[in-house]
Write a protein that holds these residues in place. Structure first.
Motif, mmCIF file in Angstrom:
data_model
loop_
_atom_site.group_PDB
_atom_site.id
_atom_site.type_symbol
_atom_site.label_atom_id
_atom_site.label_comp_id
_atom_site.label_asym_id
_atom_site.label_seq_id
_atom_site.Cartn_x
_atom_site.Cartn_y
_atom_site.Cartn_z
ATOM 1 N N ILE A 207 26.918 15.783 56.977
ATOM 2 C CA ILE A 207 28.233 16.161 57.550
ATOM 3 C C ILE A 207 29.036 16.636 56.280
ATOM 4 O O ILE A 207 29.058 15.728 55.268
ATOM 5 C CB ILE A 207 28.722 14.668 58.351
ATOM 6 N N HIS A 208 29.859 17.375 56.684
ATOM 7 C CA HIS A 208 30.989 17.848 55.675
ATOM 8 C C HIS A 208 32.235 18.422 56.226
ATOM 9 O O HIS A 208 32.284 18.395 57.595
ATOM 10 C CB HIS A 208 30.320 19.128 54.850
ATOM 11 N N ASP A 209 33.123 18.616 55.501
ATOM 12 C CA ASP A 209 34.320 18.963 56.027
ATOM 13 C C ASP A 209 34.623 20.619 56.094
ATOM 14 O O ASP A 209 35.792 21.014 56.462
ATOM 15 C CB ASP A 209 35.551 18.193 55.037
ATOM 16 N N ASP A 210 33.592 21.480 55.783
ATOM 17 C CA ASP A 210 33.703 22.873 55.809
ATOM 18 C C ASP A 210 32.356 23.311 56.086
ATOM 19 O O ASP A 210 31.199 22.820 56.147
ATOM 20 C CB ASP A 210 34.304 23.433 54.572
ATOM 21 N N ARG B 250 37.901 18.665 61.870
ATOM 22 C CA ARG B 250 36.547 18.583 62.302
ATOM 23 C C ARG B 250 35.523 18.226 61.443
ATOM 24 O O ARG B 250 35.681 18.177 60.304
ATOM 25 C CB ARG B 250 36.360 19.907 62.823
ATOM 26 N N ALA B 251 34.368 17.752 62.088
ATOM 27 C CA ALA B 251 33.161 17.524 61.315
ATOM 28 C C ALA B 251 32.317 18.486 61.525
ATOM 29 O O ALA B 251 31.792 18.916 62.441
ATOM 30 C CB ALA B 251 32.818 16.144 61.628
ATOM 31 N N PHE B 252 31.861 18.991 60.221
ATOM 32 C CA PHE B 252 30.835 20.241 60.370
ATOM 33 C C PHE B 252 29.390 19.612 60.083
ATOM 34 O O PHE B 252 29.281 18.956 58.563
ATOM 35 C CB PHE B 252 31.321 21.391 59.285
ATOM 36 N N VAL B 253 28.530 19.708 60.806
ATOM 37 C CA VAL B 253 27.151 19.003 60.875
ATOM 38 C C VAL B 253 26.206 20.294 60.359
ATOM 39 O O VAL B 253 25.973 20.988 61.188
ATOM 40 C CB VAL B 253 26.835 18.386 62.026
ATOM 41 N N HIS C 149 14.751 26.515 60.390
ATOM 42 C CA HIS C 149 15.993 26.968 60.950
ATOM 43 C C HIS C 149 17.268 26.092 60.344
ATOM 44 O O HIS C 149 17.424 24.886 60.322
ATOM 45 C CB HIS C 149 16.021 26.723 62.531
ATOM 46 N N VAL C 150 18.183 26.849 59.926
ATOM 47 C CA VAL C 150 19.473 26.172 59.762
ATOM 48 C C VAL C 150 20.504 26.702 60.407
ATOM 49 O O VAL C 150 20.608 27.909 60.914
ATOM 50 C CB VAL C 150 19.637 26.444 58.257
ATOM 51 N N ASP C 151 21.702 25.782 60.698
ATOM 52 C CA ASP C 151 23.030 26.343 61.587
ATOM 53 C C ASP C 151 23.779 25.288 61.305
ATOM 54 O O ASP C 151 23.706 24.329 60.601
ATOM 55 C CB ASP C 151 22.660 26.493 62.953
ATOM 56 N N VAL C 152 25.199 25.358 61.730
ATOM 57 C CA VAL C 152 26.268 24.443 61.686
ATOM 58 C C VAL C 152 26.956 24.218 62.985
ATOM 59 O O VAL C 152 26.999 25.241 63.757
ATOM 60 C CB VAL C 152 27.444 25.128 60.657
ATOM 61 N N THR C 153 27.029 23.088 63.292
ATOM 62 C CA THR C 153 27.704 22.498 64.727
ATOM 63 C C THR C 153 29.080 22.054 64.151
ATOM 64 O O THR C 153 28.884 21.126 63.418
ATOM 65 C CB THR C 153 26.737 22.114 65.505
ATOM 66 N N LYS C 154 30.105 21.984 65.109
ATOM 67 C CA LYS C 154 31.261 21.404 64.846
ATOM 68 C C LYS C 154 31.656 20.005 65.896
ATOM 69 O O LYS C 154 31.457 20.423 67.211
ATOM 70 C CB LYS C 154 32.417 22.311 64.910
ATOM 71 N N PHE C 155 32.140 19.034 65.401
ATOM 72 C CA PHE C 155 32.527 17.787 66.314
ATOM 73 C C PHE C 155 34.161 17.598 65.784
ATOM 74 O O PHE C 155 34.400 17.621 64.738
ATOM 75 C CB PHE C 155 31.803 16.693 66.342
ATOM 76 N N GLY C 156 35.028 17.541 66.836
ATOM 77 C CA GLY C 156 36.326 17.238 66.486
ATOM 78 C C GLY C 156 36.298 15.520 65.870
ATOM 79 O O GLY C 156 35.691 14.804 66.319
ATOM 80 N N ASN C 157 37.251 15.491 64.794
ATOM 81 C CA ASN C 157 36.844 13.909 64.396
ATOM 82 C C ASN C 157 37.837 13.080 65.413
ATOM 83 O O ASN C 157 38.531 13.227 65.914
ATOM 84 C CB ASN C 157 37.618 14.021 62.905
ATOM 85 N N ILE C 158 37.131 11.695 64.843
ATOM 86 C CA ILE C 158 37.616 10.866 66.129
ATOM 87 C C ILE C 158 38.851 9.999 65.317
ATOM 88 O O ILE C 158 38.867 9.515 64.306
ATOM 89 C CB ILE C 158 36.653 9.738 66.108
ATOM 90 N N PRO C 159 40.012 9.889 66.149
ATOM 91 C CA PRO C 159 41.075 9.235 65.372
ATOM 92 C C PRO C 159 40.751 7.786 65.287
ATOM 93 O O PRO C 159 40.058 7.252 66.343
ATOM 94 C CB PRO C 159 42.335 9.533 66.279
ATOM 95 N N ASP C 160 41.741 6.953 64.379
ATOM 96 C CA ASP C 160 41.446 5.517 64.321
ATOM 97 C C ASP C 160 41.771 4.999 65.821
ATOM 98 O O ASP C 160 42.809 5.282 66.394
ATOM 99 C CB ASP C 160 42.422 4.912 63.333
#
Length: 330
Positions: free
Chosen positions: A202-205, A184-187, A139-150
């Motif tokens: 983890i990628h940026d798109d 966002r971080a695209f996992v 199974h393949v898919d992509v989930t997104k998480f907002g990036n964490i600021p410093d």
């Protein structure tokens, strides 16, 4: 059913019956010898005479007829109200003029006493599937998480401090209103259907080119562990509907499959993994930066694959279902 302190276990029933039937002992004498009543000794002797050794085993005490059993048409009405309207026993009983205990008994018998047995979207009984060997389906898919600021995100430091951290994050691009864009971080995740072994990057798109690259590396990763991928199941995202994805699957000798639109239940294993991923890695603890969270993913994946017990496979870690494992993996 026999129990630890039973006077007659199946083995002793056989001895008792043989004494009466084969050796000609009087029933009363055999009953006294085994410390049971005369009717009990007679019953096992008659059953042995009719059925032989197999007749000494426990049998169901369910009656042959149940005159007061709920009629089939009433059972259908109860099940229909449960499936289509998600009503509880009391509400169903009020509609049909039945005791709530009767409705509950019917729901238990039909395995509908708990709503998690029922698909939330369609009201149908949940049907679960599992392929019989590793690699038969991934199974393949992509989930997104907002990036964490410093400095940390608002989940741990609060909304006010989180906004300050966003504004102070070095290198963050700005919108036309000069607001920081954290991104966002695209996992990209891959799950083996049989073993539940997981692979993630983890990628940026979430473009087709990125998805294809993840597929190639995931297939190689599984191949190194003795698993040959035969099919891949995805949703109907643009990356997975592209010609590039189709051509990549053909080149790898993998049959591409897709879920029905708006039916994430079909891809439920990876949807459930995304929830575990969020709870166990993305939001589990405080991260001072996005890079710290990304660096923590490989260790969490190793824990998930090699050590975390999985309830769907008997409480064992997913890696235990892969055979011919050459050494230790990360």
């Amino acid at each position: 059913m026999s129990h630890a302190n039973a006077a007659l276990t199946p083995r002793h029933r056989l001895r008792l019956a043989r004494l009466i039937v084969d050796d000609g002992w009087p029933v009363a004498h055999a009953a006294t010898h085994f410390n049971v009543s005369w009717p009990t000794a007679r019953r096992w002797a008659d059953r042995y005479a009719a059925l032989g050794r197999d007749g000494m085993q426990d049998r169901s005490s369910r009656p042959h007829r149940s005159p007061t059993k709920t009629p089939p048409d009433v059972v259908r009405k109860i099940v229909h109200l449960r499936w289509k309207q998600r009503l509880g026993p009391i509400a169903i009983a009020a509609k049909l003029g039945l005791p709530a205990s009767t409705v509950h008994a019917v729901l238990v018998r039909c395995r509908l006493n708990r709503l998690h047995h029922v698909d939330k979207r369609t009201g149908e009984v949940v049907r679960r599937y599992e392929h019989d060997k590793p690699g038969a389906m991934i199974h393949v898919d992509v989930t997104k998480f907002g990036n964490i600021p410093d400095g940390g995100g608002h989940r741990f430091v609060g909304r006010q401090q989180g906004n300050r951290n966003r504004a102070a994050t070095i290198g963050a691009p700005r919108s036309k209103n000069r607001e920081p864009i954290i991104g966002r971080a695209f996992v990209h995740t891959v799950i083996d259907d049989h073993s539940r072994v997981a692979y993630a990057e983890i990628h940026d798109d979430e473009t087709a080119a990125t998805a294809v690259g993840v597929l190639h590396r995931a297939v190689s990763w599984f191949s190194a562990r003795g698993v040959s991928v035969e099919r891949v199941l995805s949703d109907n995202g643009s990356a997975y509907k592209s010609h590039l994805w189709r051509d990549a699957c053909q080149a790898l000798g993998i049959k591409a499959k897709k879920t029905r639109p708006y039916r994430p239940q079909t891809n439920g294993k990876i949807e459930r993994f995304h929830r575990t991923l969020g709870e166990g890695w993305a939001f589990k603890r405080f991260y001072a930066s996005e890079s710290a969270r990304r660096n923590a993913l490989p260790a969490w994946l190793h824990e998930y694959n090699h050590h975390r017990p999985h309830t769907a496979i008997g409480g064992r870690p997913p890696i235990s279902r892969l055979t011919n494992l050459p050494g230790q993996y990360s």
